[in-house]
Design an enzyme around this catalytic site. Structure first.
Site, mmCIF file in Angstrom:
data_model
loop_
_atom_site.group_PDB
_atom_site.id
_atom_site.type_symbol
_atom_site.label_atom_id
_atom_site.label_comp_id
_atom_site.label_asym_id
_atom_site.label_seq_id
_atom_site.Cartn_x
_atom_site.Cartn_y
_atom_site.Cartn_z
ATOM 1 N N GLU A 109 -20.161 -19.081 6.780
ATOM 2 C CA GLU A 109 -20.337 -17.759 6.353
ATOM 3 C C GLU A 109 -19.967 -17.561 4.943
ATOM 4 O O GLU A 109 -18.919 -18.487 4.319
ATOM 5 C CB GLU A 109 -19.383 -16.609 7.152
ATOM 6 C CG GLU A 109 -19.344 -15.210 6.570
ATOM 7 C CD GLU A 109 -18.470 -14.171 7.464
ATOM 8 O OE1 GLU A 109 -17.990 -14.683 8.572
ATOM 9 O OE2 GLU A 109 -18.548 -13.133 7.179
ATOM 10 N N ASN A 114 -19.448 -10.866 9.298
ATOM 11 C CA ASN A 114 -19.213 -9.293 8.500
ATOM 12 C C ASN A 114 -20.319 -9.557 7.337
ATOM 13 O O ASN A 114 -20.530 -8.479 7.036
ATOM 14 C CB ASN A 114 -17.884 -9.067 8.451
ATOM 15 C CG ASN A 114 -16.908 -9.062 9.676
ATOM 16 O OD1 ASN A 114 -17.531 -8.673 10.883
ATOM 17 N ND2 ASN A 114 -15.608 -8.989 9.685
ATOM 18 N N ASN A 151 -24.446 -8.247 13.556
ATOM 19 C CA ASN A 151 -23.205 -9.244 13.699
ATOM 20 C C ASN A 151 -22.381 -7.810 14.176
ATOM 21 O O ASN A 151 -21.988 -6.867 13.435
ATOM 22 C CB ASN A 151 -22.599 -9.824 12.689
ATOM 23 C CG ASN A 151 -21.042 -10.358 12.897
ATOM 24 O OD1 ASN A 151 -20.997 -11.384 13.542
ATOM 25 N ND2 ASN A 151 -20.167 -9.849 12.195
ATOM 26 N N GLU A 152 -21.433 -8.174 15.270
ATOM 27 C CA GLU A 152 -20.328 -7.222 15.681
ATOM 28 C C GLU A 152 -20.349 -5.992 15.473
ATOM 29 O O GLU A 152 -19.589 -5.149 14.775
ATOM 30 C CB GLU A 152 -18.934 -7.873 15.179
ATOM 31 C CG GLU A 152 -18.561 -9.196 15.504
ATOM 32 C CD GLU A 152 -17.015 -9.820 15.119
ATOM 33 O OE1 GLU A 152 -16.598 -8.935 14.391
ATOM 34 O OE2 GLU A 152 -16.613 -10.811 15.848
ATOM 35 N N TYR A 209 -11.330 -14.925 19.593
ATOM 36 C CA TYR A 209 -10.307 -15.791 19.236
ATOM 37 C C TYR A 209 -9.011 -15.440 19.740
ATOM 38 O O TYR A 209 -8.576 -14.588 20.187
ATOM 39 C CB TYR A 209 -10.072 -15.270 17.462
ATOM 40 C CG TYR A 209 -11.565 -15.304 16.585
ATOM 41 C CD1 TYR A 209 -11.609 -16.606 15.987
ATOM 42 C CD2 TYR A 209 -12.434 -14.394 16.280
ATOM 43 C CE1 TYR A 209 -12.802 -16.849 15.312
ATOM 44 C CE2 TYR A 209 -13.383 -14.472 15.596
ATOM 45 C CZ TYR A 209 -13.629 -15.660 14.951
ATOM 46 O OH TYR A 209 -14.790 -15.842 14.280
ATOM 47 N N GLU A 246 -18.919 -17.034 17.987
ATOM 48 C CA GLU A 246 -17.870 -17.302 17.265
ATOM 49 C C GLU A 246 -16.792 -17.389 18.388
ATOM 50 O O GLU A 246 -16.185 -16.495 19.267
ATOM 51 C CB GLU A 246 -17.482 -16.092 16.438
ATOM 52 C CG GLU A 246 -18.500 -15.719 15.258
ATOM 53 C CD GLU A 246 -17.913 -14.728 14.189
ATOM 54 O OE1 GLU A 246 -16.521 -14.287 14.443
ATOM 55 O OE2 GLU A 246 -18.890 -13.885 13.931
ATOM 56 N N GLN A 286 -14.842 -21.367 11.926
ATOM 57 C CA GLN A 286 -16.228 -21.606 11.201
ATOM 58 C C GLN A 286 -15.972 -23.278 10.737
ATOM 59 O O GLN A 286 -15.080 -24.020 11.551
ATOM 60 C CB GLN A 286 -16.286 -20.697 10.083
ATOM 61 C CG GLN A 286 -16.240 -19.325 10.415
ATOM 62 C CD GLN A 286 -16.628 -18.511 9.292
ATOM 63 O OE1 GLN A 286 -16.919 -18.987 8.205
ATOM 64 N NE2 GLN A 286 -16.641 -17.241 9.521
HETATM 65 O O1 AHR Z 1 -15.360 -15.647 11.561
HETATM 66 C C1 AHR Z 1 -14.773 -14.557 10.785
HETATM 67 C C2 AHR Z 1 -15.432 -13.138 11.237
HETATM 68 O O2 AHR Z 1 -14.758 -12.820 12.535
HETATM 69 C C3 AHR Z 1 -16.551 -12.982 11.055
HETATM 70 O O3 AHR Z 1 -17.124 -12.738 9.720
HETATM 71 C C4 AHR Z 1 -16.620 -11.657 12.211
HETATM 72 O O4 AHR Z 1 -17.837 -11.711 12.645
HETATM 73 C C5 AHR Z 1 -15.734 -11.880 13.067
HETATM 74 O O5 AHR Z 1 -14.736 -10.553 13.255
#
Ligand code: AHR
Length: 499
Positions: A26, A71, A171-172, A243, A291, A348
């Site tokens: 990113e 993001n 995204n999200e 995560y 992710e 990432q």
């Molecule tokens: O990977 C970091 C961030 O985590 C990304 O930009 C977003 O999609 C997620 O909230």
């Protein structure tokens, strides 16, 4: 402690899609600037790409890399990032509060991906932009020639189309932190219309609809169902993001998160199939875990970052031994679902919550690099239904967490059977037995172990090999049964080869 594993080549989960070993770059922190791209560095090639980083990425064998966000994509104007560099605008980048100078853009990423031996998974901005811009960026990238946008790409020095085949639809979009956040209905509609037009430009592309930002989102479940109601016919994958962090310093609980991860995947499969049944469709939606990782170490420090700087040290989690165990376990979980999880991106790849770190003087492997690299290189073939009989533990909200997480992957062509196993017992080793009756002639060839007496041990530029894998000896065949010892708190890869 003992564990018994049962596998048979006839009982398969499915073919492992190599794209589950994908990753993510990113425009965030030092992922691009100072990560993969550093034009003024002696470590870079003539295009400014860090050669040491490319080497480590090729070592992992990363099949696909998602770009440019995240993001970031919800404020992204792809047109800013192409053409002569001196004409590219500097912009305020609102997702991460920095300045983006666009000196690295779409075409540079396509070039970089070739050098990294990887495919591009491109995301379009459906937050602050719309279906026309989504259609246009596909045309710029993939249309051969003879239209304003494809000829613009050629003018920019790219005669041949980039042939980007996988596209994320935003995204999200459920997150309040997202620029242009939408309701599930609003997003499902725009995703449908964008995907439809993008596929009219290039019918060969596959599209990924945004699922929930995590299992913990209050709209989880309802979001997926509504989005798919709106765009089922025009999308191929539903995304999942997840995560984990060991915030209360409870390792047993932290490692049990693979159980929640497993339930998350099963729930999304159920929702996709609910919509499939409702629509009486014969199309199956696959999962893109685009992710996933451990992310929490840098949270506090990131709160203190000044605004409007360029490429700050942001989201730079320094991973320890226990993080590597959970990452190994999450990979095992995805392999156990490989009939539906067909795409995944470790978030990432460089510097930003990443397996690879850089400084101006070098690049090194974080602890999580190892389970990721070995699973990517050896976890190709057919994942087998793997029955593990082993004692389990209860911790906090988790019940019956098996002490050993394991999956077998059979590469028939290479005549190789690979067992991946994480021993979550923090005090005891596990003696693993696996009856090889269904694999006559297979013998132990290699056993890689990653462990450290200190679960908080990390790799740094000064000590890059503090946590690193070793070859275990002692694996044996006893009357056709493989016996192998997995040390306490360890990640293991056991390779068996025929004859
Ligand atoms: O990977 C970091 C961030 O985590 C990304 O930009 C977003 O999609 C997620 O909230």
């Amino acid at each position: 402690m003992k564990a018994e594993i049962t596998v048979n080549g006839k009982f398969q989960v499915g073919e492992v899609d190599k794209h589950i070993y994908g990753s993510f770059i990113e425009h965030l922190g030092r992922a691009v600037y100072g990560g993969i791209y550093q034009p003024d560095s002696p470590l870079s090639d003539e295009q400014g790409f860090r050669k040491d980083v490319l080497e480590l990425i090729r070592e992992i064998d990363v099949p696909i890399v998602r770009y440019p966000g995240g993001n970031f994509v919800s404020g992204y104007k792809w047109e800013d990032s192409v053409g002569p560099k001196e004409e590219r605008p500097k912009r305020t980048e609102l997702a991460w509060g920095v300045i983006e100078d666009n000196s690295f853009g779409l075409n540079e990423f396509a070039d970089w991906a070739k050098k990294a031996d990887t495919e591009v998974m491109m995301a379009v901005n459906l937050g602050t932009r719309g279906i026309m811009e989504a259609k246009e960026v596909v045309e710029y990238c993939n249309h051969p020639s003879g239209t304003a946008l494809s000829d613009l790409r050629r003018e920019h020095g790219y005669e041949k189309p980039h042939e980007i085949k996988t596209w994320c639809l935003g995204n999200e979009m459920d997150g309040p932190w997202q620029m242009g956040r939408k309701t599930a209905y609003e997003y499902g509609r725009i995703a449908n219309e964008a995907a439809k037009m993008m596929k009219w430009v290039d019918p060969e592309i596959k599209t990924v609809a945004c699922g929930s930002s995590s299992l913990m989102m209050p709209t989880f479940g309802a979001w997926e169902a509504e989005v798919l109601e709106q765009c089922y016919e025009n999308v191929d994958y539903m995304s999942l993001h997840q995560y984990y962090g060991n915030r209360d310093d409870n390792t047993a609980r932290f490692l049990a998160n693979s159980q929640a991860f497993d339930e998350f995947i099963s729930s999304v499969i159920a929702i996709c199939d609910y919509v499939k049944a409702k629509k009486k469709s014969d199309k199956t939606i696959y999962l893109s875990m685009d992710e996933w990782n451990v992310w929490y170490h840098s949270n506090e420090q990131d709160q203190k970052l000044p605004r409007w700087c360029r490429a700050p040290h942001q989201l730079e989690d320094i991973y320890n031994m226990e993080d590597a165990l959970l990452v190994g376990s999450m990979l095992i979980t995805m392999l156990r679902h490989c009939d539906r999880v067909k795409m995944a991106c470790l978030a990432q790849l460089v510097n930003v919550i990443a397996p690879i770190m850089t400084s101006d003087t070098g690049a090194w492997r974080q602890t999580i690099f190892y389970p990721y690299m070995y699973t990517s290189r050896y976890g190709r073939g057919k994942a087998l239904q793997t029955i593990v009989q082993v004692p389990s533990y209860d911790e906090a909200e988790f019940k019956n967490v098996p002490y050993l997480d394991s999956v077998a992957v059979w590469n028939e062509e290479k005549e190789e059977l690979v067992l991946f196993a994480v021993n979550k017992n923090l005090n005891e080793s596990i003696e693993l037995s696996c009856d090889l009756y269904a694999f006559p002639g297979y013998v132990p060839a290699e056993h890689i172990v990653l462990t450290h007496e200190d679960l908080k041990a990390v790799n740094t530029e000064e000590k890059p090999d503090e946590v690193k894998p070793v070859q275990a000896d002692g694996d044996r065949l006893e009357n056709g049964v493989l016996k192998a010892d997995c040390p306490a708190k360890s990640w293991n890869m056991i390779v068996l080869k025929k004859g």
